[in-house]
Design an enzyme around this catalytic site. Structure first.
Site, PDB file in Angstrom:
ATOM      1  N   GLY A 214       0.838  -1.207   0.000  1.00  0.00           N
ATOM      2  CA  GLY A 214       0.000   0.000   0.000  1.00  0.00           C
ATOM      3  C   GLY A 214       0.864   1.245   0.000  1.00  0.00           C
ATOM      4  O   GLY A 214       2.065   1.178  -0.268  1.00  0.00           O
ATOM      5  N   ASN A 215       0.252   2.366   0.274  1.00  0.00           N
ATOM      6  CA  ASN A 215       1.029   3.606   0.401  1.00  0.00           C
ATOM      7  C   ASN A 215       0.377   4.504   1.443  1.00  0.00           C
ATOM      8  O   ASN A 215      -0.695   4.188   1.960  1.00  0.00           O
ATOM      9  CB  ASN A 215       1.187   4.294  -0.960  1.00  0.00           C
ATOM     10  CG  ASN A 215      -0.149   4.687  -1.544  1.00  0.00           C
ATOM     11  OD1 ASN A 215      -0.855   5.526  -0.993  1.00  0.00           O
ATOM     12  ND2 ASN A 215      -0.523   4.066  -2.657  1.00  0.00           N
TER      13      ASN A 215
END
Ligand code: CTP
Length: 403
Positions: A211-212
């Site tokens: 993810g980020n």
């Protein structure tokens, strides 16, 4: 005039309830269709028969109409029917319940499920009106996007004198008329806008993902501002803790880049404007493990394949007159890279934010952006809140691009 407007009048237990009769009569005289829902306490001040006769519709007072036959008064349908809901008079008690989401009568259930704009005309004595609890409740209901019409809109009110008193029916009508006419002249009135927001999560196995740090704040702010300017907003967001406030935002929550791409492709055709502020993963695992991957001594390799570039796909299929806005997050050669993306992805505008700016970008409430257009304009801004960035971007779009 309020020609053809469907107004759901909610009457609560205040002495000003007697004015509801004048209000209904005036609304009808101005061309509106009126249905009435009442709280139990309101019926001590004015009879349902008076209001049903004047509105020409049965008045809703209870969850069920005929308890033995089990006939249910559908408060959801009532809310769907209405163009607006008008709570007048709104007693201190109902106001407090609206501020905290209580639902112990059909009027409040209707309010909670209504998708339309809600107008509230408080009515209570001065001390009750000035109590900090009431002051706070009024602020709370405003924060939820409701409009509060107070007596100051009436000519009787000067200083404290008219405070707490319900606005006169004539002034409520004026207020509603100017609301509807302002709606019609809103720059994004009736336009469909599509916005992507937040991060995406790419699944590795049942417990892990790539993810980020995107929070979704920028995209949610853009959606709220667009709705405030009259747009019908489709907001497609990856995992984000945020919620929407404005009624005209339809939120679809997705997890992965592929899911986001699918939803965007389903919805983008009807959109006049698309803003792509999501931080979409560029790569996703080639395969997802069915079971949790066990720890081993050797290094672990996860093979990644590229995801669909949503913005590029939409840009390459851009419809006549459609306006496409991309975002670029850069850490080096910022302007050059952003301009490159503008061309490559066939955008009309690109919003550059650099991670090199303090207080800007992922997770922050603020952002510092530069905006470049396909026709070689550019706008540079100082560090400001994400909702101010949203306002500035929409101002550029509405003044230069929306016809
Ligand atoms: N974008 C998208 N779909 C993707 C990747 C990016 O729609 N799969 C969009 C973003 O929402 C943003 C723009 O493309 O509006 C640019 O995203 P960014 O991550 O800055 O650029 P990339 O194309 O991913 O290029 P790079 O990672 O090389 O900077």
């Amino acid at each position: 005039m309020l020609n053809g407007k469907k107004i759901l009048l909610a009457v609560t237990g205040s002495i000003a309830a007697y004015k509801a009769a004048f209000l209904v009569r005036l609304l009808v005289k101005n061309g509106a269709q009126v249905k009435v829902v009442m709280s139990e306490a309101a019926t001590s001040f004015i009879t349902p028969l008076t209001l049903s006769t004047l509105s020409k519709h049965p008045v809703v007072q209870h969850f069920t109409n005929d308890e033995q036959a089990g006939v249910w008064n559908n408060h959801v349908e009532l809310g769907m029917w209405a163009d607006i809901m008008l709570v007048a008079p709104a007693s201190a008690n109902t106001l407090a319940k609206m501020a905290y989401g209580h639902c112990d009568n059909v009027l409040l259930a209707t309010y909670l499920s209504a998708k339309c704009p809600v107008f509230i005309a408080p009515a209570m004595d001065l001390d009750m009106f000035l109590h900090p609890a009431t002051v706070e409740n009024i602020e709370r209901v405003k924060r939820f996007g409701n409009h509060v019409i107070d007596a100051e809109h009436g000519e009787l009110a000067s200083g404290l004198e008219g405070k707490g008193r319900m606005a006169e029916p004539e002034h409520i009508i004026d207020y509603l008329e100017s609301y509807f006419s302002a709606q019609e002249t809103q720059p994004l009135n009736g336009k469909k806008v599509l916005i992507t927001a937040g991060p995406t999560y790419e699944k590795i196995d049942p417990v892990r993902f790539i993810g980020n740090h995107s929070s979704g704040k920028m995209g949610f702010a853009l959606a709220e501002e667009a709705a405030a300017l009259g747009a019908e907003v489709e907001l497609i967001s990856g995992p984000s803790a945020l919620n929407t406030v404005h009624q005209n935002i339809h939120l679809t929550r997705v997890t992965s880049a592929e899911e986001m791409a699918t939803v965007v492709m389903q919805k983008v055709d009807g959109a006049a404007i698309g803003i792509f502020s999501a931080a979409v993963a560029d790569y996703t695992p080639e395969s997802t493990a069915d079971q949790k991957i066990k720890k081993k001594d050797a290094a672990l390799e996860i093979k990644l394949k590229p995801t669909t570039d949503i913005l590029k796909t939409v840009g390459s299929q851009k419809k006549e007159g459609q306006i496409i806005v991309g975002f670029a997050l850069e850490t080096e050669d910022e302007e050059q890279n952003a301009q490159g993306k503008l061309e490559r992805k066939n955008c009309d505008l690109i919003v550059l934010n650099s991670l090199n700016d303090k207080g800007a970008g992922f997770g922050h409430d603020t952002n510092r952006v530069k905006i470049f257009s396909r026709d070689n304009n550019s706008w540079e801004f100082q560090l400001m809140s994400k909702s101010e960035v949203a306002k500035s971007l929409w101002e550029i779009i509405t003044t230069h691009y929306v016809k």
